[in-house]
Scaffold this active site. Sequence first.
Site, short mmCIF file in Angstrom:
data_model
loop_
_atom_site.label_atom_id
_atom_site.label_comp_id
_atom_site.label_asym_id
_atom_site.label_seq_id
_atom_site.Cartn_x
_atom_site.Cartn_y
_atom_site.Cartn_z
N ASP A 232 -5.95 10.56 2.17
CA ASP A 232 -5.51 10.40 0.78
C ASP A 232 -6.10 11.50 -0.10
OD1 ASP A 232 -5.52 7.97 2.29
OD2 ASP A 232 -5.21 6.83 0.46
N HIS A 234 -4.70 11.55 -3.60
CA HIS A 234 -4.61 10.75 -4.82
C HIS A 234 -4.76 11.57 -6.11
CE1 HIS A 234 -3.80 6.64 -3.84
NE2 HIS A 234 -4.77 6.58 -2.93
N ASP A 261 -0.35 9.11 0.39
CA ASP A 261 -1.06 8.88 -0.87
C ASP A 261 -1.50 10.20 -1.51
OD1 ASP A 261 -0.63 6.22 -0.47
OD2 ASP A 261 -2.72 5.60 -0.70
N ASP A 264 -0.88 9.27 -7.65
CA ASP A 264 -1.42 8.06 -8.28
C ASP A 264 -2.95 8.13 -8.38
OD1 ASP A 264 0.87 6.70 -8.97
OD2 ASP A 264 0.95 5.52 -7.13
N ARG A 265 -3.45 7.42 -9.38
CA ARG A 265 -4.89 7.29 -9.68
C ARG A 265 -5.46 8.58 -10.25
NH1 ARG A 265 -6.67 2.35 -8.43
NH2 ARG A 265 -5.62 1.15 -6.81
N ASN A 293 1.51 4.30 1.12
CA ASN A 293 2.00 3.17 0.32
C ASN A 293 2.16 3.53 -1.15
OD1 ASN A 293 -1.00 3.15 0.47
ND2 ASN A 293 -0.80 1.47 -0.98
N HIS A 294 1.52 4.63 -1.61
CA HIS A 294 1.67 5.04 -3.00
C HIS A 294 2.83 6.00 -3.22
CE1 HIS A 294 -1.60 3.29 -5.44
NE2 HIS A 294 -2.12 3.06 -4.24
N HIS A 342 -0.42 6.40 7.94
CA HIS A 342 -1.20 6.16 6.74
C HIS A 342 -1.99 4.86 6.81
CE1 HIS A 342 -2.48 6.33 2.61
NE2 HIS A 342 -2.09 5.08 2.45
N ARG A 390 -5.60 -7.12 1.45
CA ARG A 390 -4.74 -6.55 0.41
C ARG A 390 -3.61 -7.50 0.00
NH1 ARG A 390 -5.48 -0.78 0.29
NH2 ARG A 390 -6.62 -0.04 2.12
N HIS A 417 -5.82 5.55 3.96
CA HIS A 417 -5.56 4.30 3.24
C HIS A 417 -6.79 3.60 2.66
CE1 HIS A 417 -2.95 1.05 2.10
NE2 HIS A 417 -3.26 0.22 3.07
#
Length: 488
Positions: A232, A234, A261, A264-265, A293-294, A342, A390, A417
């Site tokens: 990730d 991110h 990923d 995001d964030r 997943n993002h 991922h 999760r 992840h």
Amino acid sequence: MFLAPMVLVWDSSPVWVTNGLEQVLTISLFFTAHKYSRAVDLYTQAISLNSNNVVYWANRAFAHTKLEEYGSAIADATKAIEIDQRYVKGYYRRGAAFLAMGKFKEALKDFKQVAKIVPKDPDAMKKLRECEKAVQKIRFEEAIASDKIIVAETVDYQTIQVEPSYDGARIEGDLVTLPFIKTMMEDFKQQKKVHKRYAFQILLQVRKSLMALPSLVDISVPDNGQFTVCGDVHGQYYDLLNIFELNGLPSDENPYLFNGDFVDRGSFSVEVIFTLFAFKCLYPQGIYLARGNHESKSMNKIYGFEGEVKAKFNERMVELFAEVFCCLPLAHVLNGKVFVVHGGLFSTDGVKLSDIRGIDRFVEPPDEGLMCELLWSDPFNGLGRSPSKRGVAVAFGSDVTKRFLEENNLELIVRSHEVKEEGYQIEHDGKLITVFSAPNYCDQMGNKGAFIKFKAPDFKPDIKAFDAVPHPNVKAMAYANNLLSLLG
């Protein structure tokens, strides 16, 4: 040796646990230091001493939410509600966890209950209205979804004029070049934007490249060749630049796989994704990209990417990104030995690589099934399977990993992840490695980042860890949905 108990205070209720040989701290300090796993441990001890204290359950739910363990947060909040059906924070914590998962309709039910119990609380009413607006927007989008056109088929980047005042990177002609990418990366470093003409051009070209790939991509690395796997990122653009500084730019001789990923964030997701996509256009076999997943509408709507693209470009580009993300492959196999994904493995045994190749991936990720599990599952220390913390997909044990590798004639699983303190973690008897490449995640976790280098033909993992580097004063989550304030 008998040790006196210590008092841990959070949410105005004392928690009594024995401190063992550890330093005596209050639980509020663990939250302040972002040591949420330790907070979960302490509340677990408190619950074992008094399982009818709703505060313990609700506060542990809060800690789980901070760890992105939304399924566990929902379970704890539900337990608090079962103990006291008028305990406001139980509904509030559960609604916040549903919200973090993108389950707006379920969240709305809990926020309505909060408002029902404390109807004169202005903060509760404000949050209820915000959630209602979000649900109304989703219903509207669902209603018109069947009528939507494919944005990629309506964009002609060649008709977009570049203003004479634009002094940034330019694509001369139809092909992305290395000089263009280097100039664009330097522009991004100076917080300048690439022109929308070139942004649309990159997106359309990378979409065409990704669409031609299977859902499971086989990669061959020649003897003495090297290959790097990153986890990730991110939206942490300056840490991405540091990876390239440490390990070289992507090329046919220095190939990379970025394992989902990308966005995001972090608040430089636009810069990250255009850099990776531009390299994919230039070197189709020099950089590989997997879906995380993002890379989905529901996550982007909450965690910042949608807001960032709107702020830096426009709504149309948001929609085009969503179409491109649906083209990303779901997994890769390196030299027939290493399975890279991922999230992780599956809720049932017997899944073959051919089953993954057969997935129709050109959709938003579903809530269950193989595609969902590839993007969302996590390993755990144990055997068999258990519900995911999760609240999505599954947690799988070392025996599940071993069987999957044996049945598919593989040697190792590499996945991402999850944030890891050292940037990586080796589990399941050395058969599974988690790699995470976003150091000091969200500007607060203090973790290292890492990447894995392989060299053919033996393909033994060589893990390189690194620290975070400074970035401009734009904090993580700067573009996140206002609803995230409900998390707490």
